[in-house]
Design a protein around this motif. Structure first.
Motif, PDB file in Angstrom:
ATOM      1  N   PHE A  37       0.810  -1.222   0.000  1.00 52.97           N
ATOM      2  CA  PHE A  37       0.000   0.000   0.000  1.00 52.97           C
ATOM      3  C   PHE A  37       0.843   1.273   0.000  1.00 52.97           C
ATOM      4  O   PHE A  37       0.405   2.314   0.479  1.00 52.97           O
ATOM      5  N   ARG A  41      -3.981   1.533  -3.179  1.00 50.36           N
ATOM      6  CA  ARG A  41      -4.961   2.130  -2.267  1.00 50.36           C
ATOM      7  C   ARG A  41      -5.894   1.045  -1.725  1.00 50.36           C
ATOM      8  O   ARG A  41      -6.429   0.222  -2.481  1.00 50.36           O
ATOM      9  N   ASP A 182      -4.913   7.603  -9.785  1.00 50.23           N
ATOM     10  CA  ASP A 182      -4.967   8.655  -8.766  1.00 50.23           C
ATOM     11  C   ASP A 182      -4.570   9.998  -9.381  1.00 50.23           C
ATOM     12  O   ASP A 182      -3.403  10.190  -9.732  1.00 50.23           O
TER      13      ASP A 182
END
Length: 316
Positions: A37, A41, A182
């Protein structure tokens, strides 16, 4: 027919989590995920945690990697520190994760008698060659530490195929985009960043003149290629391009995003990025031959699907 156990390294990331969803939807696989991580996510896996086995840990930790590969039939190796700019800032760490981590994974997989490893490589290994389209028999000319690490990973896959008779394949991704990228990271792909601009009504920032061109590839095409690789015959350490076989400029991209969003936003220009290339366009003939791969979602449809996903995230 018994289910195949597949390990997805980096399974909480953009590409990895989309692979996890596709494997689960297929119904023919047991899915295990290895992720620390650092760039992935947790929310990308929140909807399917009860359906997968999650191993939380770092690809550089040999003991964790050995636990993760135990009892696995095949590995989809997505774990990496992505991004050319990040690799220029931190070449040693990028090498430790992308090369050292890959070698530890391959070594552990060999000891555990894992049958097949499919590796996420990158079109960046070709460098800024003027020959187009880029085919797998061209001499690589990496221009960044990130590209060097992906080429090194390919070398290890070929060696493990030749020496240890492991079935391996490197898939050279070309500018993958889609849901779950992202847009807030400084290392985000340009499409994720531009989607955010379109939604917030800002200004597009273009590095260089905007005429640099890419073979933008929607995530579903990459996912499909990986699933085909799990079932393909005669994987012997080859490398294959996975893309759409089409080329669009950054200005074309802005036009497509404006159309998808129903806006017409201004563009600012700034200096070109170090280590960037001008043109990237793939030949996909070898992927067609080895994997029976064909793109299933073309560029503009992918842009519309991606915009709709980002817009949906803002209204939830």
């Amino acid at each position: 027919m018994a289910q195949m156990t597949v390990l997805v390294t980096g399974g909480a990331g953009f590409i990895g989590s989309n692979l996890v969803d596709a494997l689960l939807a297929d119904g023919g696989y047991r899915v295990r995920v290895l992720d620390n991580f650092s760039t992935g996510r947790r929310e990308n896996l929140a909807h399917c945690l009860s359906s997968i086995e999650l191993v939380e840990g770092d690809i550089r930790d040999a003991e964790i990697v050995e636990d993760a590969v135990a009892g696995v039939d095949c590995i989809l190796h997505e774990a990496a520190l992505p991004s050319v700019p990040r690799s220029i800032k931190a070449p040693v760490t990028t090498n430790e994760v992308n090369v050292g981590g890959t070698l530890k994974l391959l070594s552990a997989a060999h000891k555990a008698r894992v049958r097949r490893v499919v590796f996420a490589s990158s079109s960046s290994i070709y460098g800024d060659t003027q020959v187009l389209p880029k085919s797998e028999d061209m001499t690589p000319k990496p221009m960044s530490p990130y590209a060097v690490t992906k080429l090194a990973g390919e070398g290890y896959l070929k060696v493990f195929a030749d020496i240890y008779e492991m079935e391996t394949l490197a898939i050279r991704y070309f500018n993958v985009f889609g849901p779950r990228q992202d847009p807030t990271s400084q290392y985000s792909g340009v499409i994720a960043k531009f989607m955010r601009v379109a939604l917030e009504g800002g200004r597009y920032e273009v590095r260089g003149d905007g005429l640099q061109a890419r073979d933008f590839t929607y995530i579903e095409n990459v996912v499909n290629a990986n699933l085909l690789a799990l079932k393909a015959q005669a994987l012997e350490g080859q490398a294959v391009n996975v893309a759409c076989g089409e080329m669009y400029t950054v200005l074309d991209l802005i036009s497509a995003i404006n159309a998808a969003a129903g806006v017409d936003l201004p563009t600012d220009y700034c200096d070109a990025r170090t280590g960037d290339i001008m043109y990237s366009h793939a030949s996909i003939a070898r992927a067609e031959s080895i994997l029976s791969y064909r793109p299933v979602v073309e560029f503009r449809e992918g842009i519309q699907r991606t915009f709709d996903w980002y817009a949906g995230q803002r209204t939830e």
